[in-house]
Each structure stands twice: as C-alpha cells, then as structure tokens.
Scaffold this active site. Structure first.
Site, mmCIF file in Angstrom:
data_model
loop_
_atom_site.group_PDB
_atom_site.id
_atom_site.type_symbol
_atom_site.label_atom_id
_atom_site.label_comp_id
_atom_site.label_asym_id
_atom_site.label_seq_id
_atom_site.Cartn_x
_atom_site.Cartn_y
_atom_site.Cartn_z
ATOM 1 N N SER A 180 19.634 -59.230 -79.103
ATOM 2 C CA SER A 180 20.812 -58.385 -78.877
ATOM 3 C C SER A 180 20.713 -57.742 -77.500
ATOM 4 O O SER A 180 19.652 -57.797 -76.861
ATOM 5 C CB SER A 180 20.876 -57.289 -79.943
ATOM 6 O OG SER A 180 19.796 -56.384 -79.743
ATOM 7 N N ASP A 198 22.938 -62.336 -79.330
ATOM 8 C CA ASP A 198 23.675 -61.718 -80.431
ATOM 9 C C ASP A 198 24.672 -60.703 -79.857
ATOM 10 O O ASP A 198 24.297 -59.847 -79.041
ATOM 11 C CB ASP A 198 22.635 -61.006 -81.330
ATOM 12 C CG ASP A 198 23.205 -60.596 -82.666
ATOM 13 O OD1 ASP A 198 24.231 -61.147 -83.077
ATOM 14 O OD2 ASP A 198 22.589 -59.715 -83.318
ATOM 15 N N GLY A 231 23.741 -52.759 -90.547
ATOM 16 C CA GLY A 231 22.965 -51.582 -90.923
ATOM 17 C C GLY A 231 22.577 -51.549 -92.383
ATOM 18 O O GLY A 231 22.752 -52.528 -93.129
ATOM 19 N N SER A 275 22.309 -58.236 -94.443
ATOM 20 C CA SER A 275 21.093 -57.724 -95.085
ATOM 21 C C SER A 275 21.413 -57.261 -96.500
ATOM 22 O O SER A 275 22.522 -56.804 -96.785
ATOM 23 C CB SER A 275 20.515 -56.555 -94.269
ATOM 24 O OG SER A 275 19.738 -57.065 -93.207
HETATM 25 P P1 13P Z 1 22.237 -56.555 -90.720
HETATM 26 O O1 13P Z 1 22.316 -55.192 -90.089
HETATM 27 O O2 13P Z 1 22.956 -56.560 -92.017
HETATM 28 O O3 13P Z 1 20.860 -57.038 -90.841
HETATM 29 O O4 13P Z 1 23.030 -57.573 -89.762
HETATM 30 C C1 13P Z 1 22.430 -58.059 -88.600
HETATM 31 C C2 13P Z 1 23.384 -58.733 -87.724
HETATM 32 O O5 13P Z 1 24.491 -59.057 -88.081
HETATM 33 C C3 13P Z 1 22.951 -59.058 -86.363
HETATM 34 O O6 13P Z 1 23.986 -59.576 -85.589
HETATM 35 O O1 G3H Z 2 24.098 -56.619 -84.867
HETATM 36 C C1 G3H Z 2 23.198 -55.839 -84.619
HETATM 37 C C2 G3H Z 2 21.770 -56.257 -84.713
HETATM 38 O O2 G3H Z 2 21.193 -55.728 -85.872
HETATM 39 C C3 G3H Z 2 21.048 -55.847 -83.489
HETATM 40 O O3 G3H Z 2 20.881 -54.469 -83.471
HETATM 41 O O4 G3H Z 2 21.748 -53.760 -81.224
HETATM 42 O O5 G3H Z 2 20.156 -52.339 -82.513
HETATM 43 O O6 G3H Z 2 19.374 -54.463 -81.469
HETATM 44 P P1 G3H Z 2 20.523 -53.714 -82.081
HETATM 45 ZN ZN ZN Z 3 25.926 -58.856 -86.007
#
Ligand code: 13P
Ligand code: G3H
Ligand code: ZN
Length: 379
Positions: free
Chosen positions: A115, A152, A249, A284
């Site tokens: 990310s 991401d 989240g 998640s």
């Molecule tokens: P979660 O927060 O549900 O694990 O999702 C992660 C995600 O979509 C990362 O792009």
């Molecule tokens: O979609 C979000 C992912 O969980 C990445 O989270 O931006 O805190 O690294 P982050």
């Molecule tokens: Zn995501």
C-alpha cells in the site's frame, strides 16, 4: 478361389493405404503441433527481448527479471477453477516470511500487496528488493510458487507509473471515489501505460464503507451492476474490485447488524461480465478467538466484527479470484506479541516476540488458503 485371392490382395492394398494415410495424418498433426509451439516460443522470446530493450531505454526494472509474474494467467485459472488467490499486505520481513512459507507449504500462488502506507513505512526500494528476495526464498523452501507484486489502492497515475517502473507486476488504480467518467478516464490512462509493459491493472467501481487510505466513507456505495460492462470495455482493466458490503479494518459491522455481504449483487455482476476476474477488498474475518486473546493480554478491541468465512468461501467459488486480507494478519501478530510481552515481561529480544508473531501469522494464512480461498495445490 481366384476371385478370393484377388479380393484379399485388394483388401490388403486398401488397408495399407488407409494405414499410410492415417499415419501421415498423425505426422502432419505432430508437425503442426511442433510448429505451433515453436511459434508461441518465438513470440514469447521476441516479446521478452523487446520488453528488455524498452525497459533498458527507459531505465525501468522489468518484473520478469525479478522472477515475478503478472495476474493474467493466474486469474483465468482461478476463475475457471473456482478459487481465489490470496492478496496479503506486507510491510516488514516477518510478514513476508510468513506469507511465503505459508504459500510454499500449501503450494498456493500469492499476491504480495504494497500500500502507499507500506511504501512510506518501509521504503519502496527495500520493499521491491524484499519481493525479489521472496522469489528466491520460495525456491529455497522448495517450491517456485507464482508471485505477483501488486500496488494496493494506487490513487494516481504517477504512483502507478512509478511502481511499474520499479518492477511491480500489477497495480490497482482506485478511482472509486471519483465521478464515473473521471474514474473511467484515470483507469484507462493507467491501463494504456501498464499494458505496454504487460503489467496487470485492477480498477474499482463502488465505494467500500470505512477507511481506504486517507479517504473515509460512512456508508457503502454498492457497485451498480449496470455499470460494469461499460467500465470494463472502456478502460480495458484486467480485474475489477467491487463493493458488496465488505470494508477495510477490524470493525466491519455494528453489534446486532446482520453480518452479510451482498452475494446477490456479485451474482448479477457475474451474469453481466461472465468469467471476468472480480476482486474483494476488506475481506478480513476478524477471528473472535484472536480478538479475545488480544483483549486477554491487555488489549482493548471492542465490537470488532468481520466477514463470516463461509460467505468468503462462497464468493471464492464464483468469479472472485482475488481476496484481500490485511487486518486479520495485524490482529494475529498483535495477539502473539501481547501474549509474550505479558507472560515474559523480562523479554527484550525482538526475535522472541516477532518470531511467535510470524508463526501465528503463517498459521492464519495457511488456514485462509486451505479453508477459505481454496488456492492450495494450484500452482
Ligand atoms: P482488510 O482490512 O479487511 O484486511 O482488507 C484489506 C484490504 O482490502 C487491502 O486492500
Ligand atoms: O486497504 C488497506 C490495507 O489494509 C492497507 O492498509 O494503508 O494502512 O497500509 P495501510
Ligand atoms: Zn483494500
């Protein structure tokens, strides 16, 4: 008697001619197969050579030179096979070790997700070399699993371009917060650039509730199935992230709320773009035993609720071929670290708590692969 001999001779001649024709057919078939394979091979070699020259000229790192793959074939296989490929986020070495060892042991392909936050936290150069290292690590563990390095939630053309130049094999351009036509234009711009280098692109339609990077949305805006065909056709994306009730989240539902995602919208999308690779973010499950462990050892997580695993399993069997999981991993690591620090307050060697955190993470990933996504033994 004379007639009988004549008949037998003629019969023998015809049978021999038939046999000759048949074996010729076999030889012709074999030759055309050899020609076809050589053509494919030459095309591949030519494409790689052309790409290398292009990359060199533009001072780019070619993801193939890092041992990475793009998503094209893997997604096609996943859609056909009725399973989803795990997309696990990573920010540090222990997460990467857990991901790779879990995927090697289960023989699962994997998407390593970076990310913007991870790039800021860990440094983009370091992350790129870690992904390259992951390819070698997998081989050392005994299985050359396919590994995709994916951006991401890319939020701009420049960020996607930079990742492509850095060796990513796949990027997400998230224009889901933009008005439809702007989303189309931005996504198409990224696709046009990425496809020159055979890098895959994920787009998004619909907005997930919760926080996506710096953008927060109070409610879901579900993907409108009527838009997907047009979006896919106009942009040329390789996969599409949709909003059907998942969210980022550890607080995806309020207590008392029905923990259901809109599999009916997914089915309608699938009907409109059959076989097109679909992506689920915010997937998640927030395992309650892990939340309890965190709270038992001094944590304070209240009303953390995730997506029930059986719903993800159902989604994975459909056109959903990439499932994003980050928060569950964060929870698993936190639980293990809290436990050690409470039980052994004298401990101060990071390996003594990061090691068990890594083990718990690996166990969680293996569970996801084998019992939720179904991507084991798919390499
Ligand atoms: P979660 O927060 O549900 O694990 O999702 C992660 C995600 O979509 C990362 O792009
Ligand atoms: O979609 C979000 C992912 O969980 C990445 O989270 O931006 O805190 O690294 P982050
Ligand atoms: Zn995501």
């Amino acid at each position: 008697m004379h007639l009988w001999v004549e008949f037998s001779i003629n019969w023998l001649i015809i049978t021999n001619i038939q046999y000759l024709l048949q074996s010729n057919k076999l030889i012709i078939n074999l030759l055309s197969k050899i020609l076809k394979t050589s053509k494919q091979f030459i095309r591949k070699v030519y494409f790689c050579a052309q790409n290398r020259i292009h990359h060199k000229r533009n001072n780019m790192t070619n993801y193939t030179s890092l041992g990475l793959v793009n998503s094209k074939e893997l997604f096609a296989k996943a859609v056909k096979g009725g399973y989803a490929i795990p997309a696990f986020n990573f920010n540090n070495m222990e997460q990467l070790q857990a991901i790779i060892s879990a995927c090697v042991e289960t023989q699962s392909p994997v998407i390593l997700q970076v990310s913007s936050g991870a790039r800021k936290y860990a440094n983009q150069t370091l992350l790129r070399y870690m992904a390259q290292g992951a390819v070698e690590y997998a081989k050392e563990l005994g299985c050359n699993i396919p590994i995709i390095l994916h951006l991401d939630h890319g939020d701009s053309f420049e960020l996607c371009k930079s990742c492509i130049e850095f060796g990513f094999s796949s990027v997400m351009i998230d224009g889901s917060h933009l008005p439809y036509e702007e989303n189309v234009a931005l996504t198409k711009k990224v696709v046009d650039y990425a496809h020159q280098y055979n890098v895959s692109v994920e787009g998004e339609l619909g907005v997930l509730a919760g926080i996506e990077d710096d953008v927060a949305a109070e409610h879901h805006t579900y993907t409108e199935p009527e838009q997907v065909e047009d979006f896919v056709r106009k942009t040329g994306v390789d996969s599409l992230a949709i909003s059907i009730g998942t969210s980022h989240g550890a607080f995806k539902f309020k207590p008392g709320q029905k923990t259901e995602i809109r599999l009916d919208i997914l089915a309608e999308i699938e009907r409109r773009i059959p076989g097109f690779p679909i992506v689920l973010h915010g997937a998640s499950s927030v395992p309650q035993d892990i939340v309890d462990e965190i709270n038992r050892y001094g944590g304070s997580l209240k009303d953390s609720i995730g997506i029930p695993e059986e719903q993800l399993r159902a989604a994975a069997k459909s056109a959903v071929c990439k499932i994003n999981i980050d928060s569950d991993g964060r929870l698993a690591m936190t639980a293990a670290i809290r436990k050690i620090l409470v039980e052994k307050p004298e401990e101060f060697d990071p390996r003594k708590y990061l090691g068990p955190a890594r083990d718990k993470l690996k166990q969680l990933y293996k569970h996801k692969i084998e019992n939720v996504l179904g991507s084991h033994h798919r390499i």
